[in-house]
Design a protein around this motif. Structure first.
Motif, PDB file in Angstrom:
ATOM      1  N   MET A 184      10.314  45.787 -53.070  1.00 30.27           N
ATOM      2  CA  MET A 184      11.339  46.329 -52.187  1.00 30.27           C
ATOM      3  C   MET A 184      12.210  45.214 -51.617  1.00 30.27           C
ATOM      4  SD  MET A 184       9.677  49.410 -49.971  1.00 30.27           S
ATOM      5  CE  MET A 184       9.586  51.055 -50.699  1.00 30.27           C
ATOM      6  N   HIS A 185      11.579  44.137 -51.198  1.00 36.67           N
ATOM      7  CA  HIS A 185      12.340  43.003 -50.667  1.00 36.67           C
ATOM      8  C   HIS A 185      13.375  42.531 -51.682  1.00 36.67           C
ATOM      9  CE1 HIS A 185      13.106  38.647 -50.384  1.00 36.67           C
ATOM     10  NE2 HIS A 185      13.125  38.851 -49.080  1.00 36.67           N
ATOM     11  N   ASP A 186      12.933  42.370 -52.918  1.00 36.61           N
ATOM     12  CA  ASP A 186      13.838  41.846 -53.943  1.00 36.61           C
ATOM     13  C   ASP A 186      14.970  42.823 -54.245  1.00 36.61           C
ATOM     14  OD1 ASP A 186      12.149  39.711 -53.973  1.00 36.61           O
ATOM     15  OD2 ASP A 186      11.210  40.185 -55.895  1.00 36.61           O
ATOM     16  N   GLN A 187      14.641  44.114 -54.294  1.00 38.74           N
ATOM     17  CA  GLN A 187      15.686  45.111 -54.549  1.00 38.74           C
ATOM     18  C   GLN A 187      16.708  45.139 -53.415  1.00 38.74           C
ATOM     19  OE1 GLN A 187      12.444  48.090 -55.328  1.00 38.74           O
ATOM     20  NE2 GLN A 187      13.946  48.950 -56.750  1.00 38.74           N
ATOM     21  N   LEU A 188      16.222  45.082 -52.194  1.00 37.36           N
ATOM     22  CA  LEU A 188      17.118  45.121 -51.041  1.00 37.36           C
ATOM     23  C   LEU A 188      17.929  43.835 -50.919  1.00 37.36           C
ATOM     24  CD1 LEU A 188      14.740  46.799 -48.437  1.00 37.36           C
ATOM     25  CD2 LEU A 188      16.676  47.860 -49.628  1.00 37.36           C
ATOM     26  N   ALA A 189      17.294  42.705 -51.196  1.00 38.99           N
ATOM     27  CA  ALA A 189      18.015  41.431 -51.138  1.00 38.99           C
ATOM     28  C   ALA A 189      19.138  41.397 -52.169  1.00 38.99           C
ATOM     29  CB  ALA A 189      17.042  40.273 -51.363  1.00 38.99           C
ATOM     30  N   LEU A 190      18.882  41.965 -53.347  1.00 41.87           N
ATOM     31  CA  LEU A 190      19.907  42.021 -54.384  1.00 41.87           C
ATOM     32  C   LEU A 190      21.061  42.920 -53.949  1.00 41.87           C
ATOM     33  CD1 LEU A 190      20.612  41.156 -57.308  1.00 41.87           C
ATOM     34  CD2 LEU A 190      19.482  43.241 -58.086  1.00 41.87           C
ATOM     35  N   ALA A 191      20.734  44.000 -53.269  1.00 41.00           N
ATOM     36  CA  ALA A 191      21.757  44.959 -52.863  1.00 41.00           C
ATOM     37  C   ALA A 191      22.571  44.487 -51.664  1.00 41.00           C
ATOM     38  CB  ALA A 191      21.110  46.297 -52.536  1.00 41.00           C
ATOM     39  N   TYR A 192      21.903  43.865 -50.694  1.00 39.45           N
ATOM     40  CA  TYR A 192      22.559  43.569 -49.420  1.00 39.45           C
ATOM     41  C   TYR A 192      22.802  42.089 -49.155  1.00 39.45           C
ATOM     42  CZ  TYR A 192      21.511  48.448 -48.370  1.00 39.45           C
ATOM     43  OH  TYR A 192      21.428  49.816 -48.406  1.00 39.45           O
ATOM     44  N   GLY A 193      22.105  41.224 -49.879  1.00 38.70           N
ATOM     45  CA  GLY A 193      22.278  39.794 -49.654  1.00 38.70           C
ATOM     46  C   GLY A 193      21.617  39.335 -48.368  1.00 38.70           C
ATOM     47  N   PRO A 194      21.738  38.042 -48.037  1.00 44.24           N
ATOM     48  CA  PRO A 194      21.119  37.496 -46.824  1.00 44.24           C
ATOM     49  C   PRO A 194      21.651  38.190 -45.572  1.00 44.24           C
ATOM     50  CG  PRO A 194      21.884  35.739 -48.276  1.00 44.24           C
ATOM     51  CD  PRO A 194      22.454  37.013 -48.812  1.00 44.24           C
ATOM     52  N   GLN A 195      20.754  38.440 -44.619  1.00 47.24           N
ATOM     53  CA  GLN A 195      21.124  39.175 -43.410  1.00 47.24           C
ATOM     54  C   GLN A 195      21.385  38.277 -42.196  1.00 47.24           C
ATOM     55  OE1 GLN A 195      21.435  42.850 -43.424  1.00 47.24           O
ATOM     56  NE2 GLN A 195      21.697  41.974 -45.473  1.00 47.24           N
ATOM     57  N   TYR A 196      20.887  37.042 -42.261  1.00 49.39           N
ATOM     58  CA  TYR A 196      21.115  36.073 -41.175  1.00 49.39           C
ATOM     59  C   TYR A 196      20.692  36.624 -39.813  1.00 49.39           C
ATOM     60  CZ  TYR A 196      23.970  34.122 -44.901  1.00 49.39           C
ATOM     61  OH  TYR A 196      24.408  33.635 -46.117  1.00 49.39           O
ATOM     62  N   TRP A 197      19.480  37.150 -39.762  1.00 51.36           N
ATOM     63  CA  TRP A 197      18.965  37.702 -38.510  1.00 51.36           C
ATOM     64  C   TRP A 197      18.191  36.647 -37.750  1.00 51.36           C
ATOM     65  CZ3 TRP A 197      16.742  43.034 -37.251  1.00 51.36           C
ATOM     66  CH2 TRP A 197      17.751  44.002 -37.364  1.00 51.36           C
ATOM     67  N   TRP A 198      18.031  36.766 -36.452  1.00 52.55           N
ATOM     68  CA  TRP A 198      18.522  37.773 -35.516  1.00 52.55           C
ATOM     69  C   TRP A 198      19.922  37.406 -35.082  1.00 52.55           C
ATOM     70  CZ3 TRP A 198      15.242  41.595 -33.051  1.00 52.55           C
ATOM     71  CH2 TRP A 198      15.808  42.262 -31.963  1.00 52.55           C
ATOM     72  N   PRO A 199      20.828  38.367 -34.827  1.00 53.54           N
ATOM     73  CA  PRO A 199      22.198  38.031 -34.430  1.00 53.54           C
ATOM     74  C   PRO A 199      22.265  37.488 -33.010  1.00 53.54           C
ATOM     75  CG  PRO A 199      21.842  40.412 -34.362  1.00 53.54           C
ATOM     76  CD  PRO A 199      20.612  39.820 -34.977  1.00 53.54           C
ATOM     77  N   ALA A 200      21.983  36.198 -32.834  1.00 54.92           N
ATOM     78  CA  ALA A 200      22.008  35.564 -31.520  1.00 54.92           C
ATOM     79  C   ALA A 200      22.177  34.065 -31.713  1.00 54.92           C
ATOM     80  CB  ALA A 200      20.725  35.860 -30.756  1.00 54.92           C
TER      81      ALA A 200
END
Length: 217
Positions: free
Chosen positions: A1-17
Motif C-alpha cells: 500500500m505504501h508503494d502504491q500510494l507513494a507512486l500515486a501521490y509522491g512525497p508528502q513532506y509531513w508534518w506541515p509545520a
C-alpha cells in the motif's frame, strides 16, 4: 500500500509545520476539526508571537482561547495546551529537546496522562515533533483497514493498537533507522488517499488501492 500510494501521490513532506512546537500545537488543535481551521488558529498564534513555548507561556488563558477559537473546542484545548507546557517546564526543564531524549514508552504514557491527549495525538507528537519511531493510526487508516479486510474488529470496533500494529508489522523488516521515515510517510499517504477516496462513503473509482481492494475478497 505504501508503494502504491507513494507512486500515486509522491512525497508528502509531513508534518506541515516549521518547528517541533508548531507540530505539537497542530496535533492538539486538529482534534475534531479540519486542518483549514487549524491554520487559522496557528495564524492567530503567530500574530500573537505564541508559536513557541515562551510565546505560549505569555498568553493568558482567555487570550489563548480567543486565538484558537477557529479550531473549535477552545475551552477544552486551551487548558490542555497549558497543561502540556506545564509538564515540559516541570519535568524537562522547559526543553523540548530534553523531552525528546526521554525513553519512548515512558514518554508515551506521560503524554497519555495529560488532558486532551489520546493515542493518536500522543503518537503524532512522538513521531512528528520528537522524532520517536512510533506509527500513527487515524480514522482514515481505520476505514482502509476495515474496507480492505486487513484486521478484524474486536467487539464491533477496530482498536487503535491493532491499526498501529499493521503499520509496525509492515515495516518490521526495514532498518530501524529508516522506520520513522516510513511511519511518517505512510501516515501522510493514508490521509491523502483517505481525503480523496476513503471518506465516510467510499469513492473507489480512481483510487490507487482499488485493485488491492478487489483482490482482498
Amino acid at each position: 500500500m505504501h508503494d502504491q500510494l507513494a507512486l500515486a501521490y509522491g512525497p508528502q513532506y509531513w508534518w506541515p509545520a516549521k518547528t517541533p512546537f508548531e507540530v505539537i500545537l497542530g496535533a492538539y488543535l486538529t482534534q475534531n476539526t479540519a486542518w483549514k481551521a487549524v491554520e487559522r488558529s496557528l495564524d492567530n498564534l503567530r500574530a500573537a508571537g505564541a508559536l513557541s513555548l515562551d510565546g505560549l507561556r505569555r498568553l493568558t488563558l482567555n487570550e489563548l482561547q480567543t486565538a484558537i477559537r477557529p479550531s473549535g473546542f477552545y475551552t477544552r484545548k486551551a487548558p490542555a495546551l497549558r497543561a502540556f507546557v506545564a509538564m515540559v517546564d516541570g519535568e524537562f526543564g522547559g526543553s523540548l529537546e530534553a523531552m525528546a531524549g526521554a525513553e519512548t514508552e515512558g514518554l508515551r504514557r506521560r503524554l497519555l496522562a495529560l488532558p486532551g491527549v489520546g493515542q493518536e495525538t500522543a503518537d503524532a507528537i512522538l513521531l512528528y515533533a520528537l522524532g520517536h519511531t512510533v506509527p500513527v493510526a487515524d480514522e482514515y487508516l481505520r476505514r482502509i483497514a476495515e474496507r480492505h479486510g486487513l484486521v478484524e474488529a474486536a467487539g464491533g470496533k477496530i482498536k487503535y493498537e491493532a491499526l498501529a500494529g499493521l503499520t509496525r508489522a509492515a515495516f518490521a523488516d526495514d532498518p530501524k533507522a529508516e522506520r520513522a521515515r516510513f511511519y511518517n510517510e505512510f501516515h501522510a499517504l493514508t490521509v491523502a488517499v483517505g481525503k480523496a477516496h476513503c471518506g465516510r462513503t467510499a469513492r473507489c473509482e480512481g483510487c490507487p488501492l482499488a485493485e488491492d481492494l478487489e483482490g482482498s475478497f
